[in-house]
Design a protein around this motif. Sequence first.
Motif, PDB file in Angstrom:
ATOM      1  N   ASP A 197      -6.761   4.714  -2.691  1.00 31.59           N
ATOM      2  CA  ASP A 197      -7.525   5.963  -2.773  1.00 31.59           C
ATOM      3  C   ASP A 197      -6.987   6.759  -3.954  1.00 31.59           C
ATOM      4  OD1 ASP A 197      -9.008   8.218  -2.445  1.00 31.59           O
ATOM      5  OD2 ASP A 197      -8.001   8.901  -0.616  1.00 31.59           O
ATOM      6  N   VAL A 198      -7.812   6.898  -4.993  1.00 28.22           N
ATOM      7  CA  VAL A 198      -7.415   7.642  -6.182  1.00 28.22           C
ATOM      8  C   VAL A 198      -7.539   9.135  -5.907  1.00 28.22           C
ATOM      9  CG1 VAL A 198      -7.865   8.034  -8.636  1.00 28.22           C
ATOM     10  CG2 VAL A 198      -8.190   5.757  -7.656  1.00 28.22           C
ATOM     11  N   ALA A 199      -6.549   9.914  -6.336  1.00 28.10           N
ATOM     12  CA  ALA A 199      -6.603  11.365  -6.151  1.00 28.10           C
ATOM     13  C   ALA A 199      -7.820  11.928  -6.881  1.00 28.10           C
ATOM     14  CB  ALA A 199      -5.323  12.009  -6.676  1.00 28.10           C
ATOM     15  N   GLY A 200      -8.581  12.792  -6.211  1.00 27.41           N
ATOM     16  CA  GLY A 200      -9.769  13.376  -6.816  1.00 27.41           C
ATOM     17  C   GLY A 200     -11.027  12.625  -6.438  1.00 27.41           C
ATOM     18  N   LYS A 201     -12.148  13.115  -6.958  1.00 28.02           N
ATOM     19  CA  LYS A 201     -13.441  12.509  -6.654  1.00 28.02           C
ATOM     20  C   LYS A 201     -14.266  12.394  -7.931  1.00 28.02           C
ATOM     21  CE  LYS A 201     -13.590  14.529  -1.989  1.00 28.02           C
ATOM     22  NZ  LYS A 201     -13.224  13.270  -1.326  1.00 28.02           N
ATOM     23  N   GLY A 202     -15.414  11.773  -7.807  1.00 32.01           N
ATOM     24  CA  GLY A 202     -16.348  11.723  -8.921  1.00 32.01           C
ATOM     25  C   GLY A 202     -15.970  10.717  -9.997  1.00 32.01           C
ATOM     26  N   VAL A 203     -16.498  10.982 -11.199  1.00 31.94           N
ATOM     27  CA  VAL A 203     -16.359  10.042 -12.310  1.00 31.94           C
ATOM     28  C   VAL A 203     -14.906   9.783 -12.699  1.00 31.94           C
ATOM     29  CG1 VAL A 203     -16.932   9.655 -14.732  1.00 31.94           C
ATOM     30  CG2 VAL A 203     -18.663  10.557 -13.174  1.00 31.94           C
ATOM     31  N   PRO A 204     -14.044  10.812 -12.862  1.00 32.79           N
ATOM     32  CA  PRO A 204     -12.655  10.519 -13.250  1.00 32.79           C
ATOM     33  C   PRO A 204     -11.961   9.577 -12.281  1.00 32.79           C
ATOM     34  CG  PRO A 204     -13.117  12.861 -13.492  1.00 32.79           C
ATOM     35  CD  PRO A 204     -14.279  12.272 -12.775  1.00 32.79           C
ATOM     36  N   ALA A 205     -12.145   9.825 -10.967  1.00 32.97           N
ATOM     37  CA  ALA A 205     -11.511   8.953  -9.984  1.00 32.97           C
ATOM     38  C   ALA A 205     -12.091   7.548 -10.030  1.00 32.97           C
ATOM     39  CB  ALA A 205     -11.678   9.551  -8.582  1.00 32.97           C
TER      40      ALA A 205
ATOM     41  N   TYR B  90     -17.672   1.293   3.568  1.00 34.51           N
ATOM     42  CA  TYR B  90     -17.445   2.051   2.327  1.00 34.51           C
ATOM     43  C   TYR B  90     -18.613   2.987   2.086  1.00 34.51           C
ATOM     44  CZ  TYR B  90     -16.585   3.051  -2.633  1.00 34.51           C
ATOM     45  OH  TYR B  90     -16.355   3.676  -3.830  1.00 34.51           O
ATOM     46  N   GLU B  91     -18.314   4.269   1.905  1.00 30.75           N
ATOM     47  CA  GLU B  91     -19.350   5.253   1.565  1.00 30.75           C
ATOM     48  C   GLU B  91     -18.701   6.350   0.726  1.00 30.75           C
ATOM     49  OE1 GLU B  91     -22.614   8.241   3.666  1.00 30.75           O
ATOM     50  OE2 GLU B  91     -21.464   6.832   4.889  1.00 30.75           O
ATOM     51  N   ALA B  92     -19.125   6.465  -0.528  1.00 31.00           N
ATOM     52  CA  ALA B  92     -18.544   7.450  -1.449  1.00 31.00           C
ATOM     53  C   ALA B  92     -19.070   8.841  -1.123  1.00 31.00           C
ATOM     54  CB  ALA B  92     -18.872   7.099  -2.892  1.00 31.00           C
TER      55      ALA B  92
ATOM     56  N   VAL C 107     -20.288   8.223  -7.241  1.00 22.54           N
ATOM     57  CA  VAL C 107     -19.152   7.338  -7.473  1.00 22.54           C
ATOM     58  C   VAL C 107     -17.902   8.039  -6.964  1.00 22.54           C
ATOM     59  CG1 VAL C 107     -20.148   6.134  -9.457  1.00 22.54           C
ATOM     60  CG2 VAL C 107     -18.892   8.266  -9.820  1.00 22.54           C
ATOM     61  N   GLY C 108     -16.861   7.266  -6.708  1.00 22.87           N
ATOM     62  CA  GLY C 108     -15.649   7.863  -6.168  1.00 22.87           C
ATOM     63  C   GLY C 108     -14.428   7.022  -6.473  1.00 22.87           C
ATOM     64  N   GLY C 109     -13.314   7.401  -5.888  1.00 24.51           N
ATOM     65  CA  GLY C 109     -12.044   6.742  -6.170  1.00 24.51           C
ATOM     66  C   GLY C 109     -11.539   5.849  -5.060  1.00 24.51           C
ATOM     67  N   ASP C 110     -12.346   5.598  -4.014  1.00 23.44           N
ATOM     68  CA  ASP C 110     -11.912   4.699  -2.938  1.00 23.44           C
ATOM     69  C   ASP C 110     -12.029   3.251  -3.399  1.00 23.44           C
ATOM     70  OD1 ASP C 110     -11.444   6.826  -1.200  1.00 23.44           O
ATOM     71  OD2 ASP C 110     -13.557   6.910  -0.632  1.00 23.44           O
ATOM     72  N   TYR C 111     -11.073   2.417  -2.945  1.00 21.52           N
ATOM     73  CA  TYR C 111     -11.014   1.041  -3.448  1.00 21.52           C
ATOM     74  C   TYR C 111     -10.506   0.104  -2.355  1.00 21.52           C
ATOM     75  CZ  TYR C 111      -8.685  -2.938  -5.674  1.00 21.52           C
ATOM     76  OH  TYR C 111      -8.243  -4.202  -6.001  1.00 21.52           O
ATOM     77  N   TYR C 112     -11.136  -1.050  -2.254  1.00 18.92           N
ATOM     78  CA  TYR C 112     -10.624  -2.128  -1.401  1.00 18.92           C
ATOM     79  C   TYR C 112     -10.991  -3.459  -2.056  1.00 18.92           C
ATOM     80  CZ  TYR C 112     -15.339  -3.167   0.311  1.00 18.92           C
ATOM     81  OH  TYR C 112     -16.656  -3.533   0.397  1.00 18.92           O
TER      82      TYR C 112
ATOM     83  N   ILE D 242      -2.338   7.342  -7.040  1.00 20.82           N
ATOM     84  CA  ILE D 242      -3.161   6.482  -6.199  1.00 20.82           C
ATOM     85  C   ILE D 242      -2.372   6.132  -4.939  1.00 20.82           C
ATOM     86  CG2 ILE D 242      -4.452   4.314  -6.062  1.00 20.82           C
ATOM     87  CD1 ILE D 242      -4.101   4.439  -9.272  1.00 20.82           C
ATOM     88  N   THR D 243      -2.900   6.472  -3.789  1.00 22.96           N
ATOM     89  CA  THR D 243      -2.350   5.973  -2.534  1.00 22.96           C
ATOM     90  C   THR D 243      -2.800   4.526  -2.394  1.00 22.96           C
ATOM     91  OG1 THR D 243      -2.538   8.188  -1.584  1.00 22.96           O
ATOM     92  CG2 THR D 243      -2.223   6.356  -0.065  1.00 22.96           C
ATOM     93  N   PHE D 244      -1.838   3.594  -2.238  1.00 26.17           N
ATOM     94  CA  PHE D 244      -2.187   2.194  -2.463  1.00 26.17           C
ATOM     95  C   PHE D 244      -1.387   1.260  -1.554  1.00 26.17           C
ATOM     96  CE2 PHE D 244      -1.582  -1.775  -4.979  1.00 26.17           C
ATOM     97  CZ  PHE D 244      -2.910  -2.145  -5.096  1.00 26.17           C
TER      98      PHE D 244
END
Length: 459
Positions: A391-399, A364-366, A370-375, A441-443
Amino acid sequence: MFFQSKLIAFTMSASLFLQNNGDSSRLEIKGARVTLGRHPDCEVCLKSNTVSRYHARITVSAADEYQIEDLGSGNGTFVNDVPVKEPVLLQNGDQISIGPFLLEFSSDEDYESSQREGLLTSYGLIPSLKNVSVRPHATDKSTILRASESGSGLARFQIKPEIKLKAILEISRTIATATDLDSMAERVLEGLFHIFPAADRGCILLRDHDNQRFFPKAVRHRRADDQEALQLSRTVLKAVTDNKTGVLSADAANDERFVKSESVSTLTIRSILCAPMLGMDGGVIGIINLDTQLAGQMFSDEDLELLMVIAGQAALSYESARLMISHVEKQRYDNEMEIAARVQKGLLPAKIPEVPGYEFFVSYEAARAVGGDYYDFIQTSDSLIWFALGDVAGKGVPASLVMSRVCSAVRSTVEFVTDVADAVHRVNHHIDEAAHDGRFITFILGQIELTENLVSFVN
């Protein structure tokens, strides 16, 4: 204090440009009759206790002429500072005062376009709360008597070195005591009143970096009993901003060239000094305006040159302070992002499962802090392990905020649900209810049944 405007389907149209608490807004008025007042039924609703329920009305005739009438309001209606006793025919650029609100009238598309491109987007509607405003075109016929040379630098001014040095030191000392940008403008005006004893009133306008409009940052009167609103000449402001030069208007009330100039003589202003504050890129970031009211107290060419020097010093100090504030804010933001990154990593599993016969690996590397990747791995029993990947669409704080919600939703759901399809349905429903900005979110959610070595997942 706020305003609201209803949309009504009429054929004819005109506009009111309203300034209120630092903002200026365009209100489109349509039809043959529009009422202004505090009551919600008014087409233009002005929320203030000083505005009557039905305060004034604008009507249009068959000849496409607009006129305004007062409806017996308690505090009156004013057009260009003149009280409305009988219906008044409105002209482009007329300023209408109703309680604490100031509106500029326009019924001509060409005029409106020129306003937006030029004065309106720059300083045509200075948000003032009635303490600073700009005279409308119809009443502003000011003549500029003296303009300084364009360009920057102090060497071009032929002021005595000791006077120049004393003024710069005094302003620098004054600015040094300011704790923020707001107090800095106040301090500069305070110093200017010491340097220019003839000045009776003054103001400093600064340009907003977002909408490029000028707004009053500080207003000062020498006499405590002088509460008259400071009205600036549109002609002078245009010369200062367009040519990046200082302007002097001397003894306007007695000069024959100003006999018909209401923007100067009506206000009993005898002399005006106006100078631009030039930023590091050469653009006008602010304006300093001083005026006198007593006959015989006139500014001189030397005063104009001295004000240009001081305006340059004030501009550099303001830019330096603004950059310092930006630097401090960035440092604070970076510190907050470091904390947020640690918090987000804390949401991810601290260790991966160790199960005989299986091997798990994660990396894992944002892209940002911070980012929207999740496991995730969640073992709900000795024989059942859940795994999630998203994987949440977008990057940064909102994601990252959406990612944290997904994490909590998944963990709380799999503790009580055994079927993977049912679990995904519940998570999807929970996330969909809170998806206000349309992010997706791609999930993947799956489970491993260890006793039967059976993998079930939903993509």
